[in-house]
Design an enzyme around this catalytic site. Structure first.
Site, PDB file in Angstrom:
ATOM      1  N   HIS A 164       0.878  -1.179   0.000  1.00  0.00           N
ATOM      2  CA  HIS A 164       0.000   0.000   0.000  1.00  0.00           C
ATOM      3  C   HIS A 164       0.914   1.228   0.000  1.00  0.00           C
ATOM      4  O   HIS A 164       2.033   1.168   0.522  1.00  0.00           O
ATOM      5  CB  HIS A 164      -0.843  -0.060   1.279  1.00  0.00           C
ATOM      6  CG  HIS A 164      -1.871   1.017   1.416  1.00  0.00           C
ATOM      7  ND1 HIS A 164      -1.567   2.288   1.847  1.00  0.00           N
ATOM      8  CD2 HIS A 164      -3.210   1.006   1.205  1.00  0.00           C
ATOM      9  CE1 HIS A 164      -2.682   3.006   1.896  1.00  0.00           C
ATOM     10  NE2 HIS A 164      -3.690   2.259   1.510  1.00  0.00           N
TER      11      HIS A 164
ATOM     12  N   ASP B 197       3.219  -4.504   7.986  1.00  0.00           N
ATOM     13  CA  ASP B 197       2.016  -3.692   7.855  1.00  0.00           C
ATOM     14  C   ASP B 197       0.823  -4.635   8.007  1.00  0.00           C
ATOM     15  O   ASP B 197       0.492  -5.390   7.092  1.00  0.00           O
ATOM     16  CB  ASP B 197       2.026  -3.007   6.481  1.00  0.00           C
ATOM     17  CG  ASP B 197       0.695  -2.321   6.163  1.00  0.00           C
ATOM     18  OD1 ASP B 197      -0.244  -2.433   6.970  1.00  0.00           O
ATOM     19  OD2 ASP B 197       0.609  -1.684   5.095  1.00  0.00           O
TER      20      ASP B 197
ATOM     21  N   GLN C  18      -4.519  -4.929   7.117  1.00  0.00           N
ATOM     22  CA  GLN C  18      -5.598  -5.793   6.603  1.00  0.00           C
ATOM     23  C   GLN C  18      -5.555  -7.181   7.239  1.00  0.00           C
ATOM     24  O   GLN C  18      -6.254  -8.084   6.783  1.00  0.00           O
ATOM     25  CB  GLN C  18      -5.484  -5.935   5.081  1.00  0.00           C
ATOM     26  CG  GLN C  18      -5.607  -4.638   4.310  1.00  0.00           C
ATOM     27  CD  GLN C  18      -7.030  -4.096   4.260  1.00  0.00           C
ATOM     28  OE1 GLN C  18      -7.997  -4.779   4.594  1.00  0.00           O
ATOM     29  NE2 GLN C  18      -7.165  -2.850   3.855  1.00  0.00           N
TER      30      GLN C  18
ATOM     31  N   LYS D  26     -10.103  -0.416  10.753  1.00  0.00           N
ATOM     32  CA  LYS D  26     -10.299  -1.579   9.882  1.00  0.00           C
ATOM     33  C   LYS D  26     -10.684  -2.817  10.698  1.00  0.00           C
ATOM     34  O   LYS D  26     -10.919  -3.882  10.144  1.00  0.00           O
ATOM     35  CB  LYS D  26      -9.033  -1.854   9.078  1.00  0.00           C
ATOM     36  CG  LYS D  26      -8.730  -0.724   8.098  1.00  0.00           C
ATOM     37  CD  LYS D  26      -7.737  -1.138   7.072  1.00  0.00           C
ATOM     38  CE  LYS D  26      -7.101   0.028   6.372  1.00  0.00           C
ATOM     39  NZ  LYS D  26      -7.975   0.642   5.364  1.00  0.00           N
TER      40      LYS D  26
ATOM     41  N   CYS E  63      -4.794   2.582  -3.559  1.00  0.00           N
ATOM     42  CA  CYS E  63      -3.526   3.072  -2.985  1.00  0.00           C
ATOM     43  C   CYS E  63      -2.406   2.062  -3.192  1.00  0.00           C
ATOM     44  O   CYS E  63      -1.564   1.849  -2.310  1.00  0.00           O
ATOM     45  CB  CYS E  63      -3.661   3.406  -1.506  1.00  0.00           C
ATOM     46  SG  CYS E  63      -4.915   4.610  -1.145  1.00  0.00           S
TER      47      CYS E  63
HETATM   48  N1  7TS Z   1      -1.662  -0.703   4.701  1.00  0.00           N
HETATM   49  C1  7TS Z   1      -2.610  -1.427   4.092  1.00  0.00           C
HETATM   50  C2  7TS Z   1      -2.305  -2.830   3.661  1.00  0.00           C
HETATM   51  C3  7TS Z   1      -3.876  -0.875   3.889  1.00  0.00           C
HETATM   52  O1  7TS Z   1      -4.819  -1.606   3.288  1.00  0.00           O
HETATM   53  C4  7TS Z   1      -4.131   0.449   4.307  1.00  0.00           C
HETATM   54  C5  7TS Z   1      -5.450   1.124   4.044  1.00  0.00           C
HETATM   55  C6  7TS Z   1      -3.110   1.151   4.960  1.00  0.00           C
HETATM   56  C7  7TS Z   1      -1.888   0.550   5.122  1.00  0.00           C
HETATM   57  C8  7TS Z   1      -3.310   2.520   5.479  1.00  0.00           C
HETATM   58  O2  7TS Z   1      -4.187   2.506   6.549  1.00  0.00           O
HETATM   59  P1  7TS Z   1      -4.673   3.878   7.201  1.00  0.00           P
HETATM   60  O3  7TS Z   1      -5.624   3.458   8.261  1.00  0.00           O
HETATM   61  O4  7TS Z   1      -3.459   4.540   7.722  1.00  0.00           O
HETATM   62  O5  7TS Z   1      -5.316   4.655   6.093  1.00  0.00           O
HETATM   63  N2  7TS Z   1      -6.161   0.600   2.965  1.00  0.00           N
HETATM   64  C9  7TS Z   1      -7.267   1.102   2.402  1.00  0.00           C
HETATM   65  C10 7TS Z   1      -7.955   0.431   1.384  1.00  0.00           C
HETATM   66  O6  7TS Z   1      -7.625  -0.648   0.926  1.00  0.00           O
HETATM   67  N3  7TS Z   1      -9.020   1.160   1.011  1.00  0.00           N
HETATM   68  O7  7TS Z   1      -9.040   2.279   1.749  1.00  0.00           O
HETATM   69  C11 7TS Z   1      -7.957   2.257   2.622  1.00  0.00           C
END
Ligand code: 7TS
Length: 403
Positions: free
Chosen positions: A120, A197, A200, A223, A361
């Protein structure tokens, strides 16, 4: 599971454009159960005060609640101690913290940071920023056609110049569950520290950071059925203790004078300013919610949904699933011959189906699979086969409209 769970998520009971809502966008953010919403509102109704500051009863109470969630979070991922849990605002901020406070000071010209093609942007751009500043280089583990990491290449890319492996636990696009323990062992054999990371991963399966033995693990509350605005960075204590904070302010100091500032021990050192207290309380309720359902039951249930969804989607002519790893979380990305993903998602929306269309992303990954975007259906514990059936019927309608 579903009968019990669905009642906990009032938002899912509404109609969208006169149709039953099928929420299949939990990869972007999961919905929140009543228990989480109530915990946040009860905190504001009865316990609200700043933390770590006052001696008055409310402040003591809110501090105890806030620190209680730190312990709960440590137990949730089996960290050795709650001192290894830093509350931040998101996975993104957690990774930036490691980039700025841990890796940047160690990085020299010619050093390498190893990431993967399925990363990501949150696990690409923070490394790019410091690599550029320090004259270091990003190396990328390729993804195979099936959506799995090329482990042989990963091994070959780990060299004595590699200063960190920053790897995705579960891909937000492909659903691939990476063999992170194997990768950590491989990296450690070459004395390379590892950041995982887990944005997910934590809502789908049990994570045990002591078993993984990774140096850092990052994830987001929103999430995993918790509120937005809270993230978690797990770091091994000795490493956190060796790091200088990159944000300064209230609460993270022991002593401030005009000459110098002495910092608190971790994790407080990395939590400058008033934190998202109510958000952390909400995260605590989300962890309790997951624990009550049982993360292993959630995993089993979602795997059944994934199998069902994959089988049904594969019967649709012209539909190609992107990401067919052997070991997957409940995420299915797909494209349809000759129809742009944004058009698909727009028509699905009219049918009450919430999916995400776009690059998710993960632009380099789109390039890898030679697609401009995908449609992604991402599932959680509150989804049912009915949601999948609605999705399949919706896609058939899309095809009809475009034929
Ligand atoms: N890493 C992964 C694998 C992710 O899917 C996401 C967010 C992030 C990092 C960043 O997370 P945040 O909470 O800091 O934004 N992924 C997604 C997505 O798949 N659709 O919207 C956000």
């Amino acid at each position: 599971m579903i009968e019990q769970v669905i009642n906990d998520f009032p938002i899912l009971k509404q109609e969208i454009r006169g149709k039953r809502l099928a929420y299949l966008d939990s990869g972007a953010t999961a919905q929140k159960p009543r228990q989480v919403i109530d915990a946040i509102s009860n905190f504001y109704l009865a316990d609200n005060s700043n933390v770590h500051r006052g001696v008055h009863a409310l402040s003591e109470r809110s501090t105890a609640l806030y620190e209680g969630v730190r312990k709960k979070t440590a137990d949730f991922i089996n960290a050795k101690s709650s001192k290894e849990i830093v509350f931040v605002k998101s996975t993104t901020e957690a990774i930036n913290l490691v980039a700025q406070s841990y890796l940047k000071p160690l990085l020299n010209k010619g050093d390498e940071i190893l990431i993967s093609e399925m990363a990501h942007h949150a696990n690409i751009v923070p490394w790019q920023l410091i690599a550029k500043e320090k004259g270091a280089e990003l190396k990328v583990i390729p993804v195979l056609d099936c959506g799995e990491l090329d482990i042989d290449k990963a091994h070959a890319l780990m060299t004595d110049r590699t200063k960190l492996l920053a790897i995705t636990h579960v891909s937000n696009v492909l659903g691939t569950i990476n063999p992170v323990k194997e990768l950590v062992d491989m990296a450690h054999a070459k004395s390379i520290p590892v950041l995982i990371d887990g944005a997910q991963a934590v809502l789908h399966q049990k994570v045990d950071v002591q078993d993984l033995d990774c140096e850092f693990y990052a994830f987001s509350s929103h999430k995993m059925y918790g509120p937005t605005g809270v993230g978690v960075l797990f770091g091994k204590y000795e490493i956190l203790d060796s790091m200088t904070p990159y944000q300064g302010g209230g609460d993270m100091i022991m002593q401030v004078s005009w000459d110098k500032t002495e910092f608190q021990a971790p994790p407080t050192r990395f939590e400058a300013g008033t934190p998202n207290i109510a958000g952390v309380i909400g995260l605590g309720a989300a962890i309790e919610y997951i624990n009550d359902l049982g993360i292993d039951s959630i995993y089993q249930y979602e795997q059944e949904l994934l199998t069902y969804a994959t089988e049904k989607l594969k019967t649709i002519p012209g539909l190609r699933i992107i990401g067919e790893a052997n070991h997957k979380a409940a995420v299915v990305s797909f494209v349809l011959d000759g129809i742009h993903p944004h058009d698909i998602a727009t028509i699905l929306d009219v049918e009450g189906i919430a999916v995400r269309a776009g690059h998710h992303c993960a632009m380099p990954l789109m390039e890898r699979f030679k697609v401009p975007a995908t449609v992604r259906a991402s599932m959680a514990c509150y989804n049912s086969k009915e949601d999948i059936d609605q999705l399949v019927a919706g896609i058939k309608k899309v095809i009809e409209i475009f034929s």
